[in-house]
Scaffold this active site. Sequence first.
Site, short mmCIF file in Angstrom:
data_model
loop_
_atom_site.label_atom_id
_atom_site.label_comp_id
_atom_site.label_asym_id
_atom_site.label_seq_id
_atom_site.Cartn_x
_atom_site.Cartn_y
_atom_site.Cartn_z
N ASP A 225 -27.19 7.87 34.00
CA ASP A 225 -26.12 7.11 34.63
C ASP A 225 -24.80 7.67 34.11
OD1 ASP A 225 -25.84 6.10 32.05
OD2 ASP A 225 -26.06 4.00 32.63
N HIS A 226 -23.70 6.99 34.40
CA HIS A 226 -22.39 7.48 33.97
C HIS A 226 -22.28 7.59 32.45
CE1 HIS A 226 -22.28 3.09 34.20
NE2 HIS A 226 -21.38 3.13 33.21
N CYS B 67 -29.09 7.06 29.38
CA CYS B 67 -28.10 6.06 29.76
C CYS B 67 -27.42 5.61 28.49
CB CYS B 67 -28.72 4.90 30.56
SG CYS B 67 -29.74 3.74 29.65
N GLY B 68 -26.59 4.60 28.54
CA GLY B 68 -25.82 4.20 27.37
C GLY B 68 -26.68 3.91 26.15
N ASN C 32 -32.18 2.12 27.05
CA ASN C 32 -33.12 1.05 27.39
C ASN C 32 -33.29 0.84 28.89
OD1 ASN C 32 -34.13 -0.10 24.89
ND2 ASN C 32 -32.01 -0.63 24.46
N GLY C 33 -32.20 0.67 29.60
CA GLY C 33 -32.30 0.37 31.03
C GLY C 33 -33.01 1.46 31.80
N HIS D 108 -48.68 10.90 19.74
CA HIS D 108 -49.53 9.72 19.84
C HIS D 108 -49.52 9.05 21.20
CE1 HIS D 108 -49.59 8.92 15.20
NE2 HIS D 108 -49.86 10.17 15.51
N ASN D 109 -48.42 9.16 21.93
CA ASN D 109 -48.28 8.43 23.19
C ASN D 109 -48.29 9.32 24.42
OD1 ASN D 109 -45.97 6.86 21.19
ND2 ASN D 109 -47.83 5.80 21.80
N ARG E 243 -24.75 6.87 24.23
CA ARG E 243 -23.60 6.34 23.48
C ARG E 243 -23.83 6.26 21.98
NH1 ARG E 243 -22.06 1.66 27.83
NH2 ARG E 243 -20.71 2.97 29.11
N ARG F 4 -58.28 9.78 19.53
CA ARG F 4 -58.20 8.32 19.60
C ARG F 4 -56.98 7.85 20.38
NH1 ARG F 4 -55.79 9.75 14.84
NH2 ARG F 4 -54.04 8.47 14.11
N ARG G 258 -56.14 4.90 23.89
CA ARG G 258 -55.07 3.90 23.99
C ARG G 258 -54.22 4.11 25.23
NH1 ARG G 258 -54.23 5.12 17.69
NH2 ARG G 258 -56.00 3.87 16.98
#
Length: 143
Positions: A9-10, A66-67, A70-71, A99-100, A110, A133, A137
């Site tokens: 995003d911005h 993004c900032g 999270n979003g 692991h993931n 930011r 393993r 998961r």
Amino acid sequence: MGIVGLCSDHAGFELKEYIKTILDERGLSYKDFGTYSSDSCDYPDFAHLMGKAVEAGEVYPGIAVCGTGNGISMTLNKHRGVRAALCWREDIAKLAREHNDANVLSMPGRFISKEEAKKIVEIFLDTPFEGGRHQRRIDKIPL
């Protein structure tokens, strides 16, 4: 490695543009899903475009900014088969891959420097999934 997907995003635009220079230095191809300026915009508009491309196998891996990170992560993780990991430290990026089997790196534009971002991107791109393993998961993630 395939074509790397990029979106922001911005608030993540400047860091996304810097990430392109890292990818260029490494000789990696990428597809930029936007945004294309620092004008205010909505991260889901660009995250959904890249999420669909990751789902379809058109890009791998993806990098999103993004900032806070999270979003854009929340939006990307709505797509089946996308495992977006919010990483703001090198060790988190390493474990997200090992692991993931994270296939999208999300970063908080930011809150990290370009130098930190470069290290995180390089570790994310260079770290293989351990399997074993951890695969069991990951297989339990989809609904």
